[in-house]
Enzyme design. Structure first.
Site, short mmCIF file in Angstrom:
data_model
loop_
_atom_site.label_atom_id
_atom_site.label_comp_id
_atom_site.label_asym_id
_atom_site.label_seq_id
_atom_site.Cartn_x
_atom_site.Cartn_y
_atom_site.Cartn_z
CE LYS A 1 -1.60 2.84 2.76
NZ LYS A 1 -2.00 3.52 4.00
C1 R5P Z 1 -4.01 4.99 7.91
O1 R5P Z 1 -4.60 5.14 8.95
C2 R5P Z 1 -4.22 3.83 7.10
O2 R5P Z 1 -3.09 3.19 6.62
C3 R5P Z 1 -5.24 4.04 6.02
O3 R5P Z 1 -5.79 2.79 5.81
C4 R5P Z 1 -4.72 4.55 4.69
O4 R5P Z 1 -4.01 5.73 4.85
C5 R5P Z 1 -5.83 4.72 3.67
O5 R5P Z 1 -6.77 5.64 4.10
P1 R5P Z 1 -6.88 7.09 3.42
O6 R5P Z 1 -7.38 6.86 2.03
O7 R5P Z 1 -7.86 7.81 4.27
O8 R5P Z 1 -5.53 7.70 3.41
#
Ligand code: R5P
Length: 296
Positions: free
Chosen positions: A205
Site C-alpha cells: 500500500k
Molecule cells: C491509515 O490510517 C491507514 O493506513 C489508512 O488505511 C490509509 O491511509 C488509507 O486511508 P486514506 O485513504 O484515508 O488515506
C-alpha cells in the site's frame, strides 16, 4: 463411499487438449505462490479485472474516531457491498462487520503509537497470526517507516510478519508510511515500495506520486494506492484513475470515500474506475448522477 456398481465408464479425457490450469495468475508476482495464498489473493483482487477496491477504515487505531468513522456499525454495512476488501482492525471488524458479509479482510496488524505523540514511527506486529487465521483474514497489513526513526524495528516486524504469513499462506500487505518529516518524492516511493517487495510482502500500500508508472514497474508485487486526506470527489476520482493508468492494482481508500458528501455513490464511482475502465470524468459524472438519484 460412493456406490460403484453400474457407474458410467470414464471416457472424456480430452487427450489432445492442453491442461487448462497451467497458465498465469491474475495477481502480479504471485504465479509461484501456493494454493492458499492464491485463494486469499483472489478474494482481494477480483479475478476478472485483476484489481481491488479496498475500503480503509483503520484510522481509529491511532487517531480515534475521525470524521466519518464515528459509527462504524452504521457506515460499513452501507459500503461493504461495493468493496472487494475491508481494511480494518480486529476490534472494529469483530464488533461492527457482520461475518455474513463474507468480504475479504485486510487486517491491520501493526500498531504502537497514537496522535498524541510527535513520532509515530514505532510500530510492531501486535496481532497474533493465529488470531488473523481465526478471523479468516485474507491479508495482514503491517506498516513500515522507511527513512524514519522506527525504520529498523518496523523492517524487522514486517519480516516477522512475512515469515508467519508464509508459514500459514496469509498474504502480507506492506504499508508504506509517510510521516510529517518524511519525503513524498518519486525517489522515496521507488525505494520504499521496492524494499517492501524485496522483504517478501505480497502487496504494497503506497501513495500516488509523479512518475508513478516507474514506481509500479519497479515493484514486482501489486501496488494499492491510498487516498490520503479528503480532496474533492472529482480530484479523488482522478487520483484513482491515474493510479490505475500508472499500473496500480487498485486503491486502498478511506477518507475520500467515508468523508464524501455521498459515501455510497463515491465508492461505486471508484469501483467503476478500478474495475470497469471508466475515465475520471466518466466516473465523476456517474457519481453526480447517483448523488442526484439518492437525493430524489
Ligand atoms: C491509515 O490510517 C491507514 O493506513 C489508512 O488505511 C490509509 O491511509 C488509507 O486511508 P486514506 O485513504 O484515508 O488515506
Amino acid at each position: 463411499m460412493a456406490d460403484n456398481i453400474g457407474n458410467k465408464a470414464a471416457k472424456q479425457f480430452s487427450e489432445n487438449t492442453e491442461f487448462a490450469n497451467n497458465g498465469s495468475f491474475h495477481v502480479k508476482g504471485a504465479v509461484h505462490y501456493d494454493w492458499g495464498m492464491k485463494d486469499r489473493l483472489s478474494r482481494i483482487f477480483n479475478p476478472a479485472s485483476g484489481n481491488t477496491v479496498m475500503l480503509a477504515f483503520d484510522h481509529g487505531y491511532f487517531m480515534g474516531p475521525v470524521s466519518g468513522l464515528e459509527r462504524l456499525d452504521l457506515l460499513i454495512p452501507k459500503l461493504a457491498n461495493h468493496a472487494d476488501c475491508l481494511m480494518g482492525t480486529r476490534g472494529a471488524i469483530r464488533s461492527c462487520v457482520p461475518p455474513t458479509f463474507n468480504k475479504s479482510i485486510a487486517l491491520r496488524a501493526s500498531s504502537g503509537s497514537s496522535v498524541l505523540q510527535d513520532d509515530l514511527s514505532h510500530e510492531s506486529m501486535v496481532v497474533d497470526i493465529e488470531d488473523a487465521i481465526k478471523m479468516n483474514a485474507s491479508a495482514i497489513a503491517i506498516q513500515t517507516f522507511i527513512g524514519a526513526d522506527g525504520q529498523k524495528e518496523t523492517i524487522e516486524e514486517l519480516n516477522r510478519a512475512v515469515n508467519l504469513g508464509s508459514k500459514f499462506s496469509i498474504p502480507v500487505m506492506g504499508v508504506v508510511a509517510v510521516g510529517k518529516e518524511m519525503e513524498r518524492t518519486t525517489q522515496f516511493f521507488l525505494l520504499a515500495t521496492r524494499m517492501l517487495a524485496e522483504f517478501g510482502v505480497q502487496m504494497v500500500k503506497t501513495y500516488y506520486c509523479d512518475d508513478f508508472g516507474k514506481v509500479a514497474a519497479a515493484c514486482p508485487v501489486p501496488l494499492v494506492v491510498a487516498g490520503g486526506k479528503k480532496i474533492s470527489e472529482k480530484d479523488a476520482l482522478s487520483l484513482a484513475y491515474h493510479s490505475i493508468q500508472g499500473g496500480a492494482a487498485g486503491v486502498d481508500m478511506g477518507r475520500n470515500i467515508f468523508q464524501s458528501e455521498d459515501p455510497e455513490a463515491m465508492i461505486q464511482a471508484v469501483a467503476k474506475v478500478v474495475h470497469e475502465g471508466y475515465s475520471d470524468q466518466e466516473a465523476y459524472e456517474f457519481f453526480l448522477q447517483l448523488t442526484k438519484d439518492n437525493t430524489q
